[in-house]
Structures are given as structure tokens and as C-alpha cells.
Design a protein around this motif. Sequence first.
Motif, PDB file in Angstrom:
ATOM      1  N   ALA A  75       0.827  -1.209   0.000  1.00 55.24           N
ATOM      2  CA  ALA A  75       0.000   0.000   0.000  1.00 55.24           C
ATOM      3  C   ALA A  75       0.859   1.257   0.000  1.00 55.24           C
ATOM      4  O   ALA A  75       0.599   2.211  -0.748  1.00 55.24           O
ATOM      5  CB  ALA A  75      -0.938  -0.009   1.207  1.00 55.24           C
ATOM      6  N   ALA A 101      -3.191   1.200  -8.745  1.00 52.21           N
ATOM      7  CA  ALA A 101      -3.743   1.433  -7.409  1.00 52.21           C
ATOM      8  C   ALA A 101      -5.253   1.246  -7.402  1.00 52.21           C
ATOM      9  O   ALA A 101      -5.819   0.655  -6.467  1.00 52.21           O
ATOM     10  CB  ALA A 101      -3.378   2.842  -6.938  1.00 52.21           C
ATOM     11  N   LEU A 102      -5.938   1.739  -8.441  1.00 49.16           N
ATOM     12  CA  LEU A 102      -7.391   1.587  -8.505  1.00 49.16           C
ATOM     13  C   LEU A 102      -7.790   0.122  -8.642  1.00 49.16           C
ATOM     14  O   LEU A 102      -8.722  -0.348  -7.970  1.00 49.16           O
ATOM     15  CB  LEU A 102      -7.938   2.403  -9.678  1.00 49.16           C
ATOM     16  CG  LEU A 102      -7.867   3.926  -9.527  1.00 49.16           C
ATOM     17  CD1 LEU A 102      -8.300   4.610 -10.818  1.00 49.16           C
ATOM     18  CD2 LEU A 102      -8.733   4.408  -8.362  1.00 49.16           C
ATOM     19  N   PHE A 121      -7.309  -1.616  -5.386  1.00 49.43           N
ATOM     20  CA  PHE A 121      -8.394  -1.296  -4.447  1.00 49.43           C
ATOM     21  C   PHE A 121      -9.644  -2.115  -4.771  1.00 49.43           C
ATOM     22  O   PHE A 121     -10.283  -2.696  -3.881  1.00 49.43           O
ATOM     23  CB  PHE A 121      -8.707   0.196  -4.491  1.00 49.43           C
ATOM     24  CG  PHE A 121      -9.878   0.602  -3.648  1.00 49.43           C
ATOM     25  CD1 PHE A 121      -9.763   0.675  -2.268  1.00 49.43           C
ATOM     26  CD2 PHE A 121     -11.105   0.900  -4.232  1.00 49.43           C
ATOM     27  CE1 PHE A 121     -10.850   1.040  -1.474  1.00 49.43           C
ATOM     28  CE2 PHE A 121     -12.193   1.262  -3.459  1.00 49.43           C
ATOM     29  CZ  PHE A 121     -12.064   1.333  -2.082  1.00 49.43           C
ATOM     30  N   GLN A 130      -9.252  -5.700  -3.664  1.00 50.13           N
ATOM     31  CA  GLN A 130      -9.500  -5.928  -2.245  1.00 50.13           C
ATOM     32  C   GLN A 130     -10.993  -6.038  -1.955  1.00 50.13           C
ATOM     33  O   GLN A 130     -11.431  -6.925  -1.197  1.00 50.13           O
ATOM     34  CB  GLN A 130      -8.897  -4.789  -1.429  1.00 50.13           C
ATOM     35  CG  GLN A 130      -7.376  -4.701  -1.505  1.00 50.13           C
ATOM     36  CD  GLN A 130      -6.837  -3.565  -0.668  1.00 50.13           C
ATOM     37  OE1 GLN A 130      -7.008  -3.532   0.543  1.00 50.13           O
ATOM     38  NE2 GLN A 130      -6.202  -2.600  -1.319  1.00 50.13           N
ATOM     39  N   ILE A 131     -11.781  -5.146  -2.559  1.00 48.46           N
ATOM     40  CA  ILE A 131     -13.230  -5.204  -2.352  1.00 48.46           C
ATOM     41  C   ILE A 131     -13.794  -6.528  -2.853  1.00 48.46           C
ATOM     42  O   ILE A 131     -14.612  -7.175  -2.182  1.00 48.46           O
ATOM     43  CB  ILE A 131     -13.909  -4.023  -3.080  1.00 48.46           C
ATOM     44  CG1 ILE A 131     -13.375  -2.679  -2.555  1.00 48.46           C
ATOM     45  CG2 ILE A 131     -15.421  -4.099  -2.918  1.00 48.46           C
ATOM     46  CD1 ILE A 131     -13.639  -2.443  -1.089  1.00 48.46           C
TER      47      ILE A 131
END
Length: 632
Positions: A347, A528-529, A532, A535-536
Motif C-alpha cells: 500500500a 492502485a485503482l 483497491f 481488495q473489495i
Amino acid sequence: MTKFFLTLAVAAVATVDAFYIPGWSIKSYADMDKVPLYVNKVTSNHSPLPYSYFQLPFVCQPSKGMSSVTLNLGEVLSGDRIWESDYNLIMNNETTCADLCTKKVDMAGLKRADELIRNQYTVEWIVDNLPGATAFISVVNKKRYYAAGFPLGGISDDKAFINNHVIILVRYRQAPRNPNHNVIVAFEVYPKSVSSDSLKCPGTTNTYEPFFIDPTKESDEIPFTYSVYWKHDDTISWESRWNMYLSNSDDSAKVHWFALVNSLVIAAFLAILVAVILIRTLARDIQSYNQQATQNLDSNAEEQDKDLMDEVSGWKLVHADVFRAPKLSVVFASVIGSGIQFLVMTAIVVGFACMGVLNPSFRGGLLSYALFLFAFAGIFSGYVSSRINRNMGGENWGKCAIYTAILVPGLLMGVFVLLNFFVWYKASSSAIPFSTLLALICIWIFISCPLVVIGSYVGSRVTPTTVPTRVSVIPRQIPSQRRYKGLIPSVLLGGLLPFLVIFVELRFVYNSVWQTKSIYYYMYGFFALVFFVLQITVMEMSIVITYFQLNTEDYRWWWKSFLVGTGSAWWILIYSVFYYFTTLELQGFVPMLMFFGYSLMGTFIYGLITGTIGFLASYFFVLRIYSAIKAD
């Protein structure tokens, strides 16, 4: 506690900065100033083994002895070996044809040259922190782009020829704050092959023959020459001089956007599925269970339990076993702690990359930051593993700390050292020197391990999380499960959608690392998007499969929720095999071993991160649903 972690993070960044030497300040040159040209290594898209340029037996060695450049840890691990060369570049002083040297090469050297040329190795030179570029025009938009490096030679009529003459073109413009100085904005190299019979360099005559390498000769002499030209160019600013290296097509951004939209659609679909489970099905189950429990309050305990069990089924029946500690609980806690360690490292590194701190001009910066942030993230690893161990009823925080500090890092270090032995055998510049290997071990032992112990101690002093139900003394018998609900189908199914989320971005990363080494991966914002959204998606899949598992009265969700989170890593391994046989053209056992070895290490780390995310999502989900029912 928060202040302590923030102070530690600042110290980590300061420590990494101390190991960074190259400097991002603008260098300017006055007329007749010497501009140093550095040589680095030769690389190939057909082999993951780079070689130091000055270690090649058929190139000119520096006349004044080799003067190396101080490298950071990331550069050493990347196989960089940067040395100052004898190429004489004087600002605004053009050289039409200069002799560098005439290299006498024996048969072994000729065979080595022939081998590297046939494997399509390219040469990396550096001027003012810019890699020497091969310029080409895009057929799509007719724009000029750069590919880092230039070919060592080529093949004509099945014979290898060496590029022994280079035309160096340096583009410059006026320095922004000093009108008497110039800044370099581009460094282009145009290689040529000229036989010794041609006598003259390209540019002075149009008739010359290539210098063919004959590996059957006892020896040969190769003349090396060069020309230098300077061109004033106001169309390129110093700040944007790396832009032409970063992509060879404007369509890549469109592909990234398409991949991101695809990822969002998948995440939205799973969000709807989770919402249906949580809001409709689960809420109805909880309401029905609590109503039935309230109606039976006036009955005696035995009748109440009997009546309640007659009315309910599924996940509510295992309330007395759902928080039972899993097998190998200490190992489980240490694995989750290591996953947190890698997650924190990833991260922060991705965040720095998105802010432009870890741009391609910062050679080795990504690896340097990753290694030191991993070491300093040991305190988070120890803290989380200790907390989880306490929540599972474990009291020996020291044992948990030792497992966390040694198990996963030791396994990765062992595989890395094993692979490094094969690279040493091949005499590649990516072989880690003993001193560097010792430094890595010291970072692990003297920085990471103590921080893990400190984090574990702090975590052991925190009051464990109170579980909403009591754990029964005798474990409940688990009904027989259908095969399609088993571990392997659940892991593969749970990892398929997360894999589809990252597939396109994964392809870009693989191409950058293993195939098109001359093109830099730079779209960290998209990365990065996607990370993210990944992870969701992992959290949603883990929650759904954990819910279905508990509904079948199987309370062994701890390890399974973690393994379901790692599901996309297994798909990545499958894709790696497919990618190797369909896309790559690696030749030899060691390159194959390196590809699968490093792919295995990468997917292992990725699996730790996603598995940890999946477990934590399931953990808080289980806490929440069992806190909502009235169970004794």
C-alpha cells in the motif's frame, strides 16, 4: 499507539531516503563541459539473465581502469552494474568519427558475442540519468517514441554481426534558470556495424560491410568507433523528458480504462450479491431466530433448546463452535501477520509510486523502498498476529512472534538464495553479491525480527476481542458436505472473479517484467485503482463463501476463508504457465527456472495479501452476524 506507528513510518521513509543517492536535481552543462557516458548492462526479452557490459569479453575496457558508480540496494538486486566509459562527450562539440579501441577477441569471446547477439541482447547506456534510446515512429499516430537500449548486433543470412559503431545524438535545451548552461532532454543511440575493410565510419561513405562474427576463428580484432552530435530541441522540457520512454502506444491508456471499468462491474455485481445475503436473507434469519428465542424464554432451558433447534437450521446451529480455534492456530496467526506486513508494504509503495516518488528515473527505487518498508512493517505484522493469537485463546505471544518473524520471510529467503545459486553459475549481473546477500539477511534479522517481537509484545498487552458466543467443550459433528462445496472448488471459484478483475493489469505487468524490458511500467494510478477494487472483490467473495459454508453447518471457516482469499493467486499460477508457453521465448533451463521461481514467489506474496484480506473480511462478518443473535 497511533503516534508510535506514525513515528515509525517516518523513520522508515527517512532510512530509505538515506540509501538514495542519484538525485533528482537538474544538472546543467556549459559549452565544452564533459558529459559522462555510463555503461550498465545488456538485457534480452528472450532471457531474464542480464550481464554487466564491461564483463563482456568482446567490448572495449576503460583505459584508466573501471570506475563504478555507487548503487542503491534496488539497483544491485535489479542487476545494474554502472561504470564510467571512455566515450568522450563534450557539450556542443560534435565528433564525426572517433576511435574508441580495437579489441582483440579470442575464440571464447567470439562465441560469447555470437550467442548474445542471437539471443537479441540490447545494450543500456546512461547519460544524465537517461537510458540510451532507440527511437521509432508509431504506425498509429506517427509520433516518436523511445525504447530503452539499442541492439548489440543482428543477424544477416544466418550470420551474426556486431554493432561496433554508434552514432550518439544528444538533444538539449537552455537551462531554465541559467541562460549560459544547457540541460539534456534526450539521448538517442543509432548503432551500425562496420567491417574493418570499410576503413571509414558510417556517414562518411555509403558503402560499408557489416562486421560479421565468426565463432570458428581462433581470434579476431573488432574496431569500435563512435560519432557524437548535439541538437538544440525546445519541444521537450526537462520535466517531461521521460514521457517518450513510458509508452509505445496511446491505446494503452484506453485498455487500462476498459480494464478498470470491467473490474468495477465485477465488484458491483458481487456487492449486489452480498447485499442480498446481508440485507434480505441474513436479516430475515436473524429476526426469525431471535423471535423464536424470545418466545421460548418462559420455557425451561432444556425445552427451550429443543424447540429452538427444531425451528432453526444452517449457520445458527454452529454458534457454539464457530469461534473454536483452528488447527495450527499459531501458524495461522503468523501467516496472517505476514500478510499484513506485505499489505502495508504494498500500500505504501503503490502510494509513493502514484505520487511520482518512485518514477522510472529513480533506478532501483521501487525495490529499495519495498525492502525497507517490509522490514519496518514487521511491527504491524507482530501486532496483528499476536492479537489474532490472543483472540483464538493462545497465551504464548513469544512463540507466535518467532513464527511470524521466521516462517514466511525465511521461506522466501531460502527460495531466493536457491535461485541465486543458479544465477551465480551463469555469471549474470543479477547474481546477488555475497555482501548484498549478507546485508539482506542483516535487514531481516536486525530490523524486521526485532520489530515483529515489539509488535507482538504490544499486541499481547491489548485486551482480546470478546466473542459473542461461548465455545462448547465438545465439538459439534459436521454433516457430510457435497463435493462442489469442498475446499478446492471453493478456492478456485472464489478466486476466479478477483482474477478477472486484475487480468488486464496483470498482462501489462508481465509484459513489462518478462518481455518488453525496454518499455517501463508506469501507470501506477490504474494499478492502485485495480488493487483497491481487487481488495473489495476478495472481501465480497470471502464473505459469500463463508456464509454458504456456515449454512452447511461447517464451522471450519478460519483456514478456508484465508485459502479462498488466495484463490486468484492459483489462477495467476495457471496463467503463468500459459504465458510461458504461449508468449515467452525463453531459452535454457536457468531462464525457465528463474521465470517459474520468481513467479511462484510473486504469487505466494500476492496470495498472502489477498488471503489475509479475505480472512479479515470473514472474521468481522462472523463477529457481526453472531453478535446479532441471542445465543447462550
